[in-house]
Design a protein around this motif. Structure first.
Motif: not given
Ligand SMILES: [Zn+2]
Length: 372
Positions: A168-172, A189-190, A209-215, A251-256
């Protein structure tokens, strides 16, 4: 954000500097008719949905971040929807979200919610900074792209609650709430992060966290490792700052990263190394570098668009230095000058523009022009 007072000062200076540029740029842009979002659909032919890259399996409770199905825009269709893909696009810049604001750039959850709901009601549809910088703008015909950007990877941008849903109340969470209320509002969003994304110190928490967002269709990209003022760093250090964050993303599994926001909006001496460089054997080559203020961006299809210094607008009301040049001011301005705004044709392959603006298109996009 490492130092809100100095950041505010930098933005203040940036505001003053851009005034002349802003006025000059706006005067150069030709005026078209008033767009009427919503009136569009009938003429365009719906193409079979082309899936954009890796689209995640959406959780049942979360609205999908997938872009809308494309249409084929004829000149007649483009005229009907008043398409103007050389118009201005607001790229809105957010920092911390706090119930009690400590700095002028902080926003409360309800301020963000109200701004996003207003954008949704006015016909804006979010795209990511990467989509904007690469010109991959998938917005329904007659609607306007907006880019929502969050700097500094603050804990108030993203966290999961006990049930594994955005807290609750986070940007996402706010973005999803708005998308649920206004189904035309695509929840993307970015997030431009530093060495401790979303306040997380532990590497596996960061990766999760990074993976959740990119997925889920969000973009997570580079705001440098330590948030220094790049204008005073030697060339090598600038590149190190960018590459170290690239390593974290990898390292977080995100693309460049394809985009970067300059800390404090301040440009390295050698401007081109913000976009392209290498350090320790790792290189980066970005589609867009974003500033910290203080006007809507030119269209990425415009001849004068500078992908090495893309304008943004600070989210804020109309007080103090934001009397002009922050989001409330500019969103009102765009409503009063609808002919200056980017209006989509719904067709990602063609660039629909009023015939008289033809001279403003970047040469490499001329083959895509659909003029009316
Ligand atoms: Zn920052």
């Amino acid at each position: 954000m490492r130092n809100s007072a100095s950041l505010t000062r930098v933005i203040g200076v940036a505001n003053i500097v851009v005034v002349t540029v802003a006025i000059a740029a706006l005067l150069l842009l030709p005026t078209a008719g008033e767009p009427t979002p919503g009136k569009a659909a009938a003429v365009g032919t719906v193409q079979p949905s082309k899936k954009a890259e890796v689209q995640p399996e959406p959780q049942p409770d979360l609205p999908s971040g997938e872009p809308p199905p494309p249409v084929t825009a004829t000149p007649e269709f483009a005229r009907q929807v008043k398409a103007n893909e050389l118009g201005l696009v607001p790229v809105i810049m957010y920092h911390r979200i706090m119930k009690k604001r400590l700095a002028s750039i902080d926003r409360t959850p309800s301020q963000i919610r109200q701004e996003l709901e207003k954008l949704a009601r006015q016909g804006y549809v979010p795209i990511t900074a990467k989509e904007f910088a690469t010109g991959d703008i998938r917005v329904p015909a007659g609607k306007f792209p907006v880019v929502l950007t969050f700097d500094d990877g603050h804990a108030s941008h993203f966290a999961l609650d006990g049930a594994g849903m955005p807290k609750k109340d986070t940007a996402v969470r706010i973005i999803y709430d708005v998308a649920r209320k206004y189904p035309s509002f695509r929840p993307v969003a970015t997030f431009w992060i530093n060495s401790q994304p979303f306040g997380l110190r532990n590497q596996s928490d960061q990766a999760k966290a990074v993976r959740w967002l990119t997925e889920h269709g969000f973009e997570v990209a580079n705001h440098t490792w330590g948030h220094p003022n790049l204008a005073v760093l030697p060339k090598k250090k600038v590149q190190e700052q960018i590459v170290r964050l690239e390593r974290l993303l990898k390292k977080s599994g995100a693309p460049p990263s394809e985009t970067l926001a300059l800390p404090f909006g301040s440009m390295p001496h050698l401007k081109k190394i913000a976009r392209k460089g290498s350090w320790g054997g790792i290189s980066y080559d970005l589609a867009g570098v974003f500033l910290a203020g203080a006007e809507p961006s030119l269209s990425p299809y415009a001849k004068k668009f500078d992908r090495g210094a893309i304008q943004r607008i600070q989210s804020n009301g109309k007080k103090g230095e934001c009397r002009k040049w922050c989001s409330q001011y500019w969103l009102e301005w765009l409503n009063k000058h609808p002919g200056e705004r980017f209006v989509s044709d719904g067709d990602p392959e063609r660039i629909s523009i009023p015939r008289k603006t033809r001279g403003n298109i970047t040469p490499k996009r001329i083959g895509q022009v659909n003029a009316y």
